[in-house]
Design an enzyme around this catalytic site. Structure first.
Site: not given
Ligand code: NDP
Ligand code: 2IT
Length: 445
Positions: A126, A166
């Site tokens: 990461k 992420d």
């Molecule tokens: P994005 O940046 O696309 O979206 C994040 C969302 O969460 C936004 O709506 C953001 O609001 C909100 N957010 C972030 N930080 C905070 C906080 N401290 N308090 C409240 N709201 C918050 O990220 P992703 O959708 O990619 O990721 C979301 C989660 O999923 C994370 O935990 C990530 O690690 C996990 N994840 C992501 C994967 C991926 O493929 N992208 C895969 C597996 C897990 P704002 O815009 O206001 O900051």
């Molecule tokens: O938390 C996760 O699994 C991710 N943000 C996706 C990682 C990846 O390599 O696609």
């Protein structure tokens, strides 16, 4: 030799006392492994856990860039190359002001076992930066990402370490970083995943985490003789994971009541429709605005400064960030009749929240199982890149569904209680066993 998870966590705490998120992830993990390890001393004799909690390598670097006013800015860049037993380091990059070594070590640690569960040849890693893309122009994001990659490029590669997105890292950031990597190396390789589908990206990668989460929830519901159709759902977040979790839940007949961002929650009693979701996608991905605008446009309720967990519903899908469900939030969810929680985010439930879910017999999916669809399709993107091919949406979606089903089956297999599945223990043991057996086979490295 008897293994005590308490003692082990104490030793990790002593060595990493400034890393609360990392300690939390280790505590959740080893707590569920205690019985298994005591029945299988080979893992204790080989000091597998002691080796697993030390990253193979951590890279920390300066990222200098110039903002639109001509002022110099300095951020900190990281890559935690945690474990390469099952394949090259694989995991996302997070750009958010809260990024530090503790957060990235917790994410990297979880990633090892998540990637193991996918069954694909992926190690765990990461990275990211404390850079905040929110208030930056496209030009600033480009200058920052180019500077970030100008250091990172020497540490990664299609057979070494393959970053992805992420929080704060989406299509735009991956595009700029890929461009800079290609320019520096004079090579077009699959060094990043989440690339645009026009230039080496996989179909369904954008959708994969959210869709995969809902596929996993479907499996859990089926296992308990239920279905998602007609259920009311709370989703937090409005980014990549949340958007596609909502999309799939709607397609399968659920009623989604909430989405949120870091400023507040929208509560739409009529349910978010596909058309309303299109508005959110445009609002968040193109205009980069606030979720509050939705409440004004569709006359929905806006819960300023609040998360969705006080709303009554059947299912909760936290898809924003770590520790977004506190003890009090978990209690509110239980009191409001939630019967299933599926983690889309990484570690969104605090340890106390998990205890409350457990003691109230809530069906609970830990992120490393239920959000593994994203990295799984990243693995499929790597395969397609190696073959210089691109599969159709249907092919990738079929593969994703199969992988989520297999992860569910593995968690069920290793759950102690077969009537009420303990998905935490099941997923942790299944994820651990593949990595640990492979570490023993590869010798002390
Ligand atoms: P994005 O940046 O696309 O979206 C994040 C969302 O969460 C936004 O709506 C953001 O609001 C909100 N957010 C972030 N930080 C905070 C906080 N401290 N308090 C409240 N709201 C918050 O990220 P992703 O959708 O990619 O990721 C979301 C989660 O999923 C994370 O935990 C990530 O690690 C996990 N994840 C992501 C994967 C991926 O493929 N992208 C895969 C597996 C897990 P704002 O815009 O206001 O900051
Ligand atoms: O938390 C996760 O699994 C991710 N943000 C996706 C990682 C990846 O390599 O696609």
């Amino acid at each position: 030799m008897k293994f005590s998870s308490k003692q082990f966590v104490a030793s990790v705490k002593e060595k990493n006392s400034y890393e609360p998120e990392f300690i939390q992830a280790v505590e959740e993990f080893v707590g569920s492994l205690e019985d298994f390890l005591n029945k299988n001393p080979v893992y204790l004799e080989n000091k597998i856990l002691e080796r697993l909690v030390e990253p193979e390598r951590v890279i920390i670097f300066r990222v200098p860039w110039v903002d639109d006013k001509g002022e110099t800015q300095i951020n900190r860049g990281f890559r935690v190359q945690f474990n390469s037993t099952l394949g090259p380091y694989k995991g996302g990059l997070r750009f958010h002001p809260t990024v530090n070594l503790s957060v990235l070590k917790f994410l990297g640690f979880e990633q090892i076992f998540k990637n193991s569960l996918t069954g694909l040849p992926l190690g765990g890693g990461k990275g990211g930066s404390d850079f905040d893309p929110h208030d930056k122009s496209d030009a600033e994001v480009m200058r920052f990402t180019q500077s970030f990659m100008t250091e990172l490029y020497r540490h990664i590669g299609a057979d070494t370490d393959i970053p992805a997105g992420d929080i704060g890292v989406g299509a735009r950031e991956i595009g700029y970083m890929f461009g800079q990597y290609k320019r520096l190396k004079n090579e077009f390789t699959g060094v990043l995943t989440g690339k645009g589908v026009l230039w080496g990206g996989s179909n369904i990668r954008s959708e994969a985490t959210g869709y995969g989460l809902v596929y996993f929830v479907e499996q859990m519901l089926r296992h308990s003789g239920e279905e998602i159709k007609g259920k009311t759902v709370l989703v937090s977040g409005s980014g990549n994971v949340a958007q596609y979790a909502v999309e799939k839940a709607i397609q399968l007949g659920a009623k989604v009541l909430t989405m949120s961002d870091s400023e507040g929650t929208i509560y739409d009693k009529d349910g978010i429709t596909e058309e309303k979701l299109d508005y959110i996608k445009n609002l968040k991905n193109v205009r980069r605005g606030r979720i509050k605008d939705y409440a004004e446009k569709y006359s929905a309720e806006y819960l300023e400064g609040k998360n969705p967990w006080s709303v009554k519903a059947d299912i909760a899908l936290p898809c924003a960030t770590q520790n977004e469900i506190s003890k009090a939030d978990a209690q509110a969810l239980v009191d409001n009749g939630i019967f299933l929680v599926g983690e889309g985010a990484n570690m969104p439930s605090s340890l106390e929240a998990v205890d409350i879910f457990r003691s109230n017999k809530i069906i609970f999916a830990p992120g490393k199982a239920s959000n593994a669809g994203g990295v799984a399709v990243s693995g499929l993107e790597m395969s397609q890149n190696s073959m210089r091919l691109q599969w159709t949406r249907e092919e990738v979606d079929d593969n994703l569904q199969k992988i989520m089903k297999e992860i569910h089956a593995k968690a069920v297999e290793y759950s102690k209680d077969k009537d009420r599945i303990d998905y935490i223990t099941g997923a942790n043991i299944a994820g651990f066993k593949r990595v640990a057996d492979s570490m023993i086979a590869q010798g002390l490295v």
